[in-house]
Design a protein around this motif. Structure first.
Motif, PDB file in Angstrom:
ATOM      1  N   GLU A 158       0.834  -1.209   0.000  1.00 40.97           N
ATOM      2  CA  GLU A 158       0.000   0.000   0.000  1.00 40.97           C
ATOM      3  C   GLU A 158       0.868   1.258   0.000  1.00 40.97           C
ATOM      4  O   GLU A 158       0.558   2.238  -0.683  1.00 40.97           O
ATOM      5  N   ILE A 159       1.958   1.246   0.756  1.00 41.41           N
ATOM      6  CA  ILE A 159       2.852   2.409   0.781  1.00 41.41           C
ATOM      7  C   ILE A 159       3.501   2.609  -0.587  1.00 41.41           C
ATOM      8  O   ILE A 159       3.624   3.738  -1.076  1.00 41.41           O
ATOM      9  N   GLU A 160       3.918   1.535  -1.237  1.00 38.73           N
ATOM     10  CA  GLU A 160       4.533   1.660  -2.563  1.00 38.73           C
ATOM     11  C   GLU A 160       3.550   2.223  -3.575  1.00 38.73           C
ATOM     12  O   GLU A 160       3.911   3.063  -4.408  1.00 38.73           O
ATOM     13  N   GLN A 161       2.298   1.790  -3.534  1.00 38.67           N
ATOM     14  CA  GLN A 161       1.296   2.347  -4.436  1.00 38.67           C
ATOM     15  C   GLN A 161       1.069   3.827  -4.171  1.00 38.67           C
ATOM     16  O   GLN A 161       0.926   4.628  -5.102  1.00 38.67           O
ATOM     17  N   TYR A 162       1.032   4.203  -2.915  1.00 36.62           N
ATOM     18  CA  TYR A 162       0.838   5.610  -2.567  1.00 36.62           C
ATOM     19  C   TYR A 162       2.005   6.456  -3.063  1.00 36.62           C
ATOM     20  O   TYR A 162       1.802   7.533  -3.651  1.00 36.62           O
ATOM     21  N   LEU A 163       3.223   5.995  -2.841  1.00 36.42           N
ATOM     22  CA  LEU A 163       4.391   6.763  -3.277  1.00 36.42           C
ATOM     23  C   LEU A 163       4.456   6.869  -4.795  1.00 36.42           C
ATOM     24  O   LEU A 163       4.874   7.897  -5.330  1.00 36.42           O
ATOM     25  N   SER A 164       4.063   5.827  -5.497  1.00 36.24           N
ATOM     26  CA  SER A 164       4.085   5.857  -6.957  1.00 36.24           C
ATOM     27  C   SER A 164       3.183   6.946  -7.510  1.00 36.24           C
ATOM     28  O   SER A 164       3.509   7.597  -8.513  1.00 36.24           O
ATOM     29  N   ALA A 165       2.044   7.170  -6.869  1.00 36.89           N
ATOM     30  CA  ALA A 165       1.119   8.196  -7.337  1.00 36.89           C
ATOM     31  C   ALA A 165       1.432   9.577  -6.761  1.00 36.89           C
ATOM     32  O   ALA A 165       1.117  10.594  -7.368  1.00 36.89           O
ATOM     33  N   GLU A 166       2.047   9.634  -5.586  1.00 36.42           N
ATOM     34  CA  GLU A 166       2.243  10.905  -4.894  1.00 36.42           C
ATOM     35  C   GLU A 166       3.539  11.601  -5.273  1.00 36.42           C
ATOM     36  O   GLU A 166       3.604  12.844  -5.252  1.00 36.42           O
ATOM     37  N   ALA A 167       4.586  10.851  -5.631  1.00 34.23           N
ATOM     38  CA  ALA A 167       5.906  11.454  -5.818  1.00 34.23           C
ATOM     39  C   ALA A 167       5.919  12.486  -6.938  1.00 34.23           C
ATOM     40  O   ALA A 167       6.670  13.474  -6.873  1.00 34.23           O
ATOM     41  N   ASN A 168       5.123  12.289  -7.976  1.00 31.39           N
ATOM     42  CA  ASN A 168       5.114  13.241  -9.089  1.00 31.39           C
ATOM     43  C   ASN A 168       3.796  13.996  -9.191  1.00 31.39           C
ATOM     44  O   ASN A 168       3.466  14.536 -10.246  1.00 31.39           O
ATOM     45  N   ARG A 169       3.062  14.054  -8.101  1.00 32.29           N
ATOM     46  CA  ARG A 169       1.780  14.758  -8.138  1.00 32.29           C
ATOM     47  C   ARG A 169       1.968  16.234  -8.495  1.00 32.29           C
ATOM     48  O   ARG A 169       1.130  16.828  -9.195  1.00 32.29           O
ATOM     49  N   TYR A 170       3.040  16.842  -8.020  1.00 34.19           N
ATOM     50  CA  TYR A 170       3.307  18.252  -8.312  1.00 34.19           C
ATOM     51  C   TYR A 170       4.455  18.416  -9.306  1.00 34.19           C
ATOM     52  O   TYR A 170       5.064  19.488  -9.382  1.00 34.19           O
ATOM     53  N   GLY A 171       4.775  17.350 -10.051  1.00 36.85           N
ATOM     54  CA  GLY A 171       5.771  17.441 -11.115  1.00 36.85           C
ATOM     55  C   GLY A 171       7.208  17.432 -10.651  1.00 36.85           C
ATOM     56  O   GLY A 171       8.086  17.872 -11.397  1.00 36.85           O
ATOM     57  N   LEU A 172       7.476  16.922  -9.443  1.00 34.10           N
ATOM     58  CA  LEU A 172       8.847  16.956  -8.937  1.00 34.10           C
ATOM     59  C   LEU A 172       9.771  16.062  -9.766  1.00 34.10           C
ATOM     60  O   LEU A 172      10.892  16.474 -10.123  1.00 34.10           O
ATOM     61  N   LEU A 173       9.333  14.857 -10.095  1.00 33.32           N
ATOM     62  CA  LEU A 173      10.180  13.956 -10.872  1.00 33.32           C
ATOM     63  C   LEU A 173      10.412  14.475 -12.290  1.00 33.32           C
ATOM     64  O   LEU A 173      11.507  14.330 -12.848  1.00 33.32           O
ATOM     65  N   ASP A 174       9.397  15.092 -12.880  1.00 31.92           N
ATOM     66  CA  ASP A 174       9.588  15.705 -14.199  1.00 31.92           C
ATOM     67  C   ASP A 174      10.592  16.849 -14.121  1.00 31.92           C
ATOM     68  O   ASP A 174      11.428  17.031 -15.015  1.00 31.92           O
ATOM     69  N   ASN A 175      10.512  17.638 -13.036  1.00 37.61           N
ATOM     70  CA  ASN A 175      11.450  18.734 -12.844  1.00 37.61           C
ATOM     71  C   ASN A 175      12.871  18.222 -12.708  1.00 37.61           C
ATOM     72  O   ASN A 175      13.817  18.781 -13.288  1.00 37.61           O
ATOM     73  N   ILE A 176      13.057  17.146 -11.954  1.00 40.20           N
ATOM     74  CA  ILE A 176      14.395  16.568 -11.795  1.00 40.20           C
ATOM     75  C   ILE A 176      14.913  16.050 -13.134  1.00 40.20           C
ATOM     76  O   ILE A 176      16.098  16.224 -13.476  1.00 40.20           O
ATOM     77  N   GLY A 177      14.048  15.401 -13.911  1.00 36.47           N
ATOM     78  CA  GLY A 177      14.479  14.900 -15.212  1.00 36.47           C
ATOM     79  C   GLY A 177      14.936  16.001 -16.151  1.00 36.47           C
ATOM     80  O   GLY A 177      15.898  15.825 -16.914  1.00 36.47           O
TER      81      GLY A 177
END
Length: 404
Positions: A158-177
């Motif tokens: 459940e935590i892994e599913q939550y993190l998968s959806a939450e980590a880029n909710r505000y575009g942080l991973l796209d910004n890092i890329g």
């Protein structure tokens, strides 16, 4: 089906009767033969409903079971119709009455038995569910008490599913890329553009097939929107840090694509929950650019073999890109110098000298029984001429002695 009386066939029979029927008695004939064929038989005809039990005219028998009449007809007087009624019609009428009574009883039983069975099955199912529930709660309580690492791993998926959806909710991973790894800043061309087009078309067809399968309206090109990108998330190094009432405080390392961060949460026994336990985050970073750039941020970017903060990763990426440009310029300069030397008179003379030296080696090889060529595989040699080969084959040619 009517059972026959289980008595001897040749039992004595009496003509006497007890009780009076409404017809004034019972007229019988050939009672000995009927008794011989069917045992003791009670045959009655009454007008209207019998009263009490004395309205029945009975032979002196101990049972009133009925058996089929013999093939021939025997007549008995009756006041119901004022005429003689065949025994066969009488037996058929009684048989139909018994069948009707049996059908009514069967229908009542058919209604009552399923209801009783359903009630019993429902109670048994409830008992099984309660037993399973007790076993589940006991298992979780045992984990919390004796195997804390297993208890802390209960909410892992459940935590892994939550993190998968939450980590880029505000575009942080796209910004890092984009800012660290320089992804998406240049338009795709050539083969990369074709792969991206194929990926988008595959995603659109998959969305259409899912809509058709679920009975919804299939999207078309102008209405289809590519779903938000999901990133793989993993939870590592799950450990129990301390105990709380009916539970544990747990710590773990989270990873979502290039992000690394520590998290902490509590797991406790919860009988009101369907799973028997409940988990709550205690420490979880905020997945925004502002939070990642803060001094107290626990977010780290995996860059090379090192974990940097977002600001450090950006600075390191800028420095690495500058170094890469310098190295590329140096390599380009060296290639230009080699090409200029190759085209110069000195370069052409050197190339001729090297080719002549290689031709002399080929002659010496063949004079000593060898084969000049390039190894094709472990068991084959491809013959070449030292005067004709160039490039990669020039460096791979040599002398081979086959069969030794």
């Amino acid at each position: 089906m009517v059972d026959r009386l289980a008595i001897p066939v040749g039992s004595p029979h009496s003509f006497s009767t007890y009780g009076q029927s409404r017809g004034g008695g019972l007229v019988t004939s050939e009672s000995r033969r009927r008794s011989t064929c069917f045992g003791r038989v009670a045959v009655t005809y009454v007008q209207g409903s019998p009263k009490g039990g004395g309205a029945l005219g009975l032979l002196e028998v101990t049972s009133t079971r009925l058996a089929p009449v013999p093939p021939h007809e025997q007549e008995v007087s009756a006041r119901m119709t004022g005429q003689a009624v065949p025994y066969r019609d009488l037996a058929r009428g009684v048989r139909r009455l018994l069948q009707a009574i049996g059908r009514i009883s069967w229908k009542a039983a058919a209604i009552a038995v399923p209801m009783a069975s359903a009630s019993v099955a429902h109670s048994q199912h409830q008992s099984l569910e309660e037993a399973d529930r007790e076993r589940l709660l006991g298992k979780i309580a045992f984990y919390i008490r004796s195997n804390p690492e297993a208890a802390c791993a209960l909410p892992k998926s459940e935590i892994e599913q939550y993190l998968s959806a939450e980590a880029n909710r505000y575009g942080l991973l796209d910004n890092i890329g984009q800012t660290v790894f320089n992804e998406g800043n240049a338009p795709l061309t050539g083969y990369a553009a074709q792969l991206e087009q194929i990926r988008r078309e595959t995603a659109r067809l998959s969305a259409r097939n899912r809509a058709i399968y679920s009975g919804q309206e299939a999207p078309v090109n102008d209405t289809w929107q590519e779903p938000a990108k999901r990133f793989p998330a993993q939870l590592h190094n799950v450990e129990a840090a301390s105990r709380i009432e009916n539970g544990l405080k747990c710590i773990a390392s989270g990873r979502v694509e290039r992000l690394r961060f520590p998290i902490s949460y509590i797991v406790y026994l919860d009988p009101s929950s369907a799973d028997g336990w409940t988990a709550q985050f205690v420490g979880l970073p905020t997945f925004t650019e502002e939070a990642a750039l803060g001094e107290q941020s626990t977010l780290r970017v995996s860059y090379g073999d090192t974990f940097f903060t977002l600001s450090e990763a950006r600075l390191q990426a800028i420095a690495d890109r500058a170094s890469a440009r310098v190295r590329e310029a140096e390599l380009e300069q060296r290639r230009a110098e080699r090409e200029a030397y190759r085209n110069s008179a000195a370069g052409r003379a050197e190339a001729l000298r090297q080719r002549q030296a290689m031709a002399d080696k080929q002659k010496a090889c063949e004079a000593n029984g060898g084969t000049w060529g390039v190894r094709f595989d472990d068991s084959a040699i491809m013959g070449v001429d030292a005067q004709d080969v160039d490039g990669f084959l020039w460096m791979m040619q040599g002398c081979y002695f086959l069969g030794r």
